[in-house]
Design a protein around this motif. Structure first.
Motif, PDB file in Angstrom:
ATOM      1  N   GLU A 101       0.838  -1.199   0.000  1.00 38.25           N
ATOM      2  CA  GLU A 101       0.000   0.000   0.000  1.00 38.25           C
ATOM      3  C   GLU A 101       0.878   1.256   0.000  1.00 38.25           C
ATOM      4  OE1 GLU A 101      -3.294   0.285  -0.209  1.00 38.25           O
ATOM      5  OE2 GLU A 101      -3.464  -1.894  -0.439  1.00 38.25           O
ATOM      6  N   GLU A 102       2.023   1.149   0.618  1.00 34.95           N
ATOM      7  CA  GLU A 102       2.980   2.243   0.723  1.00 34.95           C
ATOM      8  C   GLU A 102       3.568   2.565  -0.648  1.00 34.95           C
ATOM      9  OE1 GLU A 102       6.528   2.918   3.967  1.00 34.95           O
ATOM     10  OE2 GLU A 102       6.357   0.972   2.970  1.00 34.95           O
ATOM     11  N   GLY A 103       3.698   3.849  -0.972  1.00 34.60           N
ATOM     12  CA  GLY A 103       4.280   4.254  -2.232  1.00 34.60           C
ATOM     13  C   GLY A 103       5.793   4.109  -2.233  1.00 34.60           C
ATOM     14  N   ALA A 104       6.386   4.188  -3.423  1.00 38.91           N
ATOM     15  CA  ALA A 104       7.816   3.938  -3.579  1.00 38.91           C
ATOM     16  C   ALA A 104       8.680   4.907  -2.776  1.00 38.91           C
ATOM     17  CB  ALA A 104       8.193   4.006  -5.061  1.00 38.91           C
ATOM     18  N   VAL A 105       8.365   6.195  -2.817  1.00 36.36           N
ATOM     19  CA  VAL A 105       9.195   7.177  -2.109  1.00 36.36           C
ATOM     20  C   VAL A 105       9.153   6.924  -0.612  1.00 36.36           C
ATOM     21  CG1 VAL A 105       9.431   9.621  -1.537  1.00 36.36           C
ATOM     22  CG2 VAL A 105       9.051   8.925  -3.907  1.00 36.36           C
ATOM     23  N   GLU A 106       7.959   6.706  -0.062  1.00 33.48           N
ATOM     24  CA  GLU A 106       7.817   6.450   1.372  1.00 33.48           C
ATOM     25  C   GLU A 106       8.528   5.143   1.752  1.00 33.48           C
ATOM     26  OE1 GLU A 106       5.112   9.320  -0.010  1.00 33.48           O
ATOM     27  OE2 GLU A 106       5.307   7.245  -0.700  1.00 33.48           O
ATOM     28  N   PHE A 107       8.387   4.148   0.893  1.00 33.10           N
ATOM     29  CA  PHE A 107       9.040   2.862   1.152  1.00 33.10           C
ATOM     30  C   PHE A 107      10.557   3.020   1.201  1.00 33.10           C
ATOM     31  CE2 PHE A 107      11.105  -0.935  -0.686  1.00 33.10           C
ATOM     32  CZ  PHE A 107      10.795  -1.851   0.302  1.00 33.10           C
ATOM     33  N   MET A 108      11.133   3.669   0.192  1.00 29.12           N
ATOM     34  CA  MET A 108      12.583   3.875   0.181  1.00 29.12           C
ATOM     35  C   MET A 108      13.028   4.682   1.393  1.00 29.12           C
ATOM     36  SD  MET A 108      13.744   4.413  -3.803  1.00 29.12           S
ATOM     37  CE  MET A 108      12.524   5.656  -4.239  1.00 29.12           C
ATOM     38  N   LEU A 109      12.275   5.725   1.695  1.00 27.63           N
ATOM     39  CA  LEU A 109      12.612   6.571   2.835  1.00 27.63           C
ATOM     40  C   LEU A 109      12.668   5.757   4.117  1.00 27.63           C
ATOM     41  CD1 LEU A 109      13.032   9.492   3.945  1.00 27.63           C
ATOM     42  CD2 LEU A 109      10.538   9.556   4.284  1.00 27.63           C
ATOM     43  N   LEU A 127      14.567   8.011 -13.785  1.00 33.66           N
ATOM     44  CA  LEU A 127      15.016   8.303 -12.419  1.00 33.66           C
ATOM     45  C   LEU A 127      14.011   9.123 -11.600  1.00 33.66           C
ATOM     46  CD1 LEU A 127      18.744   8.899 -13.317  1.00 33.66           C
ATOM     47  CD2 LEU A 127      17.864   7.093 -11.827  1.00 33.66           C
ATOM     48  N   THR A 128      12.753   9.071 -11.982  1.00 31.98           N
ATOM     49  CA  THR A 128      11.710   9.871 -11.344  1.00 31.98           C
ATOM     50  C   THR A 128      11.594   9.595  -9.848  1.00 31.98           C
ATOM     51  OG1 THR A 128      10.530   9.581 -13.444  1.00 31.98           O
ATOM     52  CG2 THR A 128       9.367  10.708 -11.657  1.00 31.98           C
ATOM     53  N   ASN A 129      11.519   8.320  -9.468  1.00 33.78           N
ATOM     54  CA  ASN A 129      11.364   7.983  -8.051  1.00 33.78           C
ATOM     55  C   ASN A 129      12.545   8.482  -7.227  1.00 33.78           C
ATOM     56  OD1 ASN A 129       8.938   6.616  -8.424  1.00 33.78           O
ATOM     57  ND2 ASN A 129       9.897   4.608  -8.589  1.00 33.78           N
ATOM     58  N   ILE A 130      13.748   8.312  -7.757  1.00 36.57           N
ATOM     59  CA  ILE A 130      14.942   8.699  -7.012  1.00 36.57           C
ATOM     60  C   ILE A 130      14.983  10.220  -6.845  1.00 36.57           C
ATOM     61  CG2 ILE A 130      17.430   8.442  -6.809  1.00 36.57           C
ATOM     62  CD1 ILE A 130      15.810   5.786  -6.918  1.00 36.57           C
ATOM     63  N   ALA A 131      14.633  10.948  -7.916  1.00 31.37           N
ATOM     64  CA  ALA A 131      14.614  12.409  -7.841  1.00 31.37           C
ATOM     65  C   ALA A 131      13.577  12.896  -6.836  1.00 31.37           C
ATOM     66  CB  ALA A 131      14.332  12.998  -9.224  1.00 31.37           C
ATOM     67  N   LEU A 132      12.398  12.284  -6.838  1.00 31.76           N
ATOM     68  CA  LEU A 132      11.361  12.669  -5.880  1.00 31.76           C
ATOM     69  C   LEU A 132      11.824  12.428  -4.451  1.00 31.76           C
ATOM     70  CD1 LEU A 132       8.211  11.266  -7.731  1.00 31.76           C
ATOM     71  CD2 LEU A 132       8.722  13.677  -7.303  1.00 31.76           C
ATOM     72  N   THR A 135      14.641  14.993  -3.479  1.00 28.26           N
ATOM     73  CA  THR A 135      14.133  16.365  -3.470  1.00 28.26           C
ATOM     74  C   THR A 135      13.264  16.610  -2.243  1.00 28.26           C
ATOM     75  OG1 THR A 135      14.181  16.478  -5.889  1.00 28.26           O
ATOM     76  CG2 THR A 135      12.810  18.080  -4.756  1.00 28.26           C
ATOM     77  N   ALA A 136      12.395  15.644  -1.935  1.00 27.23           N
ATOM     78  CA  ALA A 136      11.501  15.792  -0.780  1.00 27.23           C
ATOM     79  C   ALA A 136      12.247  15.632   0.545  1.00 27.23           C
ATOM     80  CB  ALA A 136      10.372  14.772  -0.862  1.00 27.23           C
ATOM     81  N   TYR A 137      13.289  14.796   0.536  1.00 28.03           N
ATOM     82  CA  TYR A 137      14.010  14.503   1.778  1.00 28.03           C
ATOM     83  C   TYR A 137      15.521  14.607   1.525  1.00 28.03           C
ATOM     84  CZ  TYR A 137       9.407  12.525   2.722  1.00 28.03           C
ATOM     85  OH  TYR A 137       8.058  12.356   2.864  1.00 28.03           O
ATOM     86  N   PRO A 138      16.016  15.808   1.293  1.00 30.15           N
ATOM     87  CA  PRO A 138      17.441  15.963   0.937  1.00 30.15           C
ATOM     88  C   PRO A 138      18.391  15.425   1.992  1.00 30.15           C
ATOM     89  CG  PRO A 138      16.427  18.093   1.440  1.00 30.15           C
ATOM     90  CD  PRO A 138      15.316  17.107   1.334  1.00 30.15           C
ATOM     91  N   GLU A 139      17.964  15.387   3.239  1.00 32.80           N
ATOM     92  CA  GLU A 139      18.836  14.887   4.303  1.00 32.80           C
ATOM     93  C   GLU A 139      19.140  13.401   4.143  1.00 32.80           C
ATOM     94  OE1 GLU A 139      14.668  14.026   5.660  1.00 32.80           O
ATOM     95  OE2 GLU A 139      15.684  15.675   4.620  1.00 32.80           O
ATOM     96  N   ILE A 140      18.283  12.698   3.367  1.00 33.61           N
ATOM     97  CA  ILE A 140      18.444  11.252   3.214  1.00 33.61           C
ATOM     98  C   ILE A 140      19.659  10.913   2.365  1.00 33.61           C
ATOM     99  CG2 ILE A 140      17.160  10.657   1.087  1.00 33.61           C
ATOM    100  CD1 ILE A 140      16.642   9.069   4.558  1.00 33.61           C
ATOM    101  N   LYS A 141      20.170  11.883   1.616  1.00 36.09           N
ATOM    102  CA  LYS A 141      21.316  11.618   0.737  1.00 36.09           C
ATOM    103  C   LYS A 141      22.521  11.103   1.515  1.00 36.09           C
ATOM    104  CE  LYS A 141      21.195  15.731  -1.277  1.00 36.09           C
ATOM    105  NZ  LYS A 141      21.561  16.836  -2.218  1.00 36.09           N
ATOM    106  N   ALA A 173      14.432  14.670 -13.953  1.00 32.48           N
ATOM    107  CA  ALA A 173      14.731  13.819 -12.798  1.00 32.48           C
ATOM    108  C   ALA A 173      16.181  13.352 -12.840  1.00 32.48           C
ATOM    109  CB  ALA A 173      13.787  12.618 -12.787  1.00 32.48           C
ATOM    110  N   ALA A 174      16.651  12.971 -14.014  1.00 29.85           N
ATOM    111  CA  ALA A 174      18.024  12.496 -14.148  1.00 29.85           C
ATOM    112  C   ALA A 174      19.015  13.579 -13.748  1.00 29.85           C
ATOM    113  CB  ALA A 174      18.280  12.031 -15.581  1.00 29.85           C
ATOM    114  N   ARG A 175      18.735  14.813 -14.146  1.00 30.35           N
ATOM    115  CA  ARG A 175      19.659  15.899 -13.809  1.00 30.35           C
ATOM    116  C   ARG A 175      19.729  16.098 -12.294  1.00 30.35           C
ATOM    117  NH1 ARG A 175      20.485  21.414 -17.222  1.00 30.35           N
ATOM    118  NH2 ARG A 175      22.306  22.145 -16.087  1.00 30.35           N
ATOM    119  N   ILE A 176      18.585  16.004 -11.631  1.00 27.89           N
ATOM    120  CA  ILE A 176      18.559  16.124 -10.167  1.00 27.89           C
ATOM    121  C   ILE A 176      19.453  15.050  -9.536  1.00 27.89           C
ATOM    122  CG2 ILE A 176      17.102  15.794  -8.127  1.00 27.89           C
ATOM    123  CD1 ILE A 176      14.820  17.125  -9.784  1.00 27.89           C
TER     124      ILE A 176
END
Length: 317
Positions: A101-109, A127-132, A135-141, A173-176
């Motif tokens: 049920e969890e989306g990809a960004v939330e799951f990865m996070l 690279l859409t998911n990775i960019a999102l 971008t939403a959680y820059p601290e995760i880098k 997304a790729a550029r991000i």
């Protein structure tokens, strides 16, 4: 020590082989999950394909659906190469599993935040998911060890004369991602076109066990497009991103500054590499440019044989 990874994909024939390669080498790779993104086909189709692949080998791996299309504009699919289902060829049984049920960004996070070790991301799709995510959680880098991606090419493209499919679908997304500061290893066309499987090898696969046979049938369909385009052999693009994690010594590379063109009329989606050090920007990408094809193919065959044996043993119980 096992490397914890998340695969981001759009199966896709070569995506399926890359997933199987990771599963077969569980002693080296800890596959924490799979995320999907619209690319080779629409999101629902490629998500179902991912579920069918893991179901075929009885691998209960979490699968989370991600972005249906690029950050801007409409989705361009790879149906011409991958077919109406996105993974035409063998008739795989329905999946035993369903997406989270969890989306990809939330799951990865959540995976990255909760992991004691840094996570390696393995994107082999737009690279859409990775960019999102970043971008939403820059601290995760800081919690991402590296990115081993399939995409781009520093010499030529395959959708246009300058752009490779995964980057072309979502260049913004790729550029991000390329400018994120996260260590990147890029399996682009410069290396993946050299990682080709030939007709006699596809025939040999189909004379082996159930997983190898299924992959051979995938490649039967996948090779049709290549032959139409005049290619000799079928490039195993996406498995390179996984193989580099397993056997980096099989590859030759160059460290270059690479970014992505997002505005050029003729060059949109191009991965632009500073091969002559014309800028003062430091190298941000390890670009794979060569591969020991025979050793790479042995890795593929040995990995599929291991899955064959495991599946036959499970069926015998």
């Amino acid at each position: 020590m096992r490397t914890p990874i998340i695969i981001d994909c759009d199966p896709g024939h070569d995506d399926a082989i890359a997933i199987l390669l990771a599963i077969a080498n569980a002693e080296k790779l800890d596959l924490r999950g799979i995320t999907t993104v619209g690319g080779n086909q629409i999101l629902d189709k490629i998500t179902e394909n991912a579920l069918k692949v893991i179901s075929f080998v009885n691998a209960d791996i979490p699968v989370a659906k991600g972005a249906a299309g690029p950050l801007f504009g409409k989705l361009v699919t790879g149906e011409e190469a991958h077919g109406e289902s996105g993974m035409d060829g063998p008739l795989l049984p329905p999946s035993k599993f369903r997406p989270l049920e969890e989306g990809a960004v939330e799951f990865m996070l959540n995976i990255i935040r909760s992991s004691e070790e840094k996570i390696t991301l393995v994107p082999m799709a737009p690279l859409t998911n990775i960019a999102l995510l970043i971008t939403a959680y820059p601290e995760i880098k800081e919690r991402i060890e590296k990115i081993s991606l399939m995409g781009g090419g520093i010499s030529y493209g395959n959708v246009t004369s300058t752009a490779e499919f995964n980057i072309f679908v979502d260049p913004e997304a790729a550029r991000i991602v390329f400018e994120s500061g996260i260590p990147i290893t890029m399996s682009g066309l410069d290396v993946t076109d050299k990682a080709a499987i030939f007709e006699d090898e596809i025939v040999a696969l189909k004379e082996r066990g159930p997983v190898s046979t299924m992959v051979g049938e995938l490649l039967d369909f996948y090779s049709i497009y290549g032959k139409k385009m005049g290619y000799v052999g079928s490039a195993l693009h996406d498995p390179c991103a996984v193989a580099w994690l397993l056997r980096p010594e099989l590859f030759e590379s160059e460290h270059l500054y690479v970014t992505v063109e997002t505005e050029g009329k003729l060059t949109r989606g191009m991965t632009v590499a500073d091969k002559r050090k014309k800028t003062d920007r430091p190298a941000n990408v390890e670009v794979l440019v060569g591969v020991d094809r025979e050793a790479f193919m042995k890795l593929i065959f040995d990995s599929l044989e291991k899955l064959d044996q495991e599946l036959l043993a499970a069926e015998g119980n």
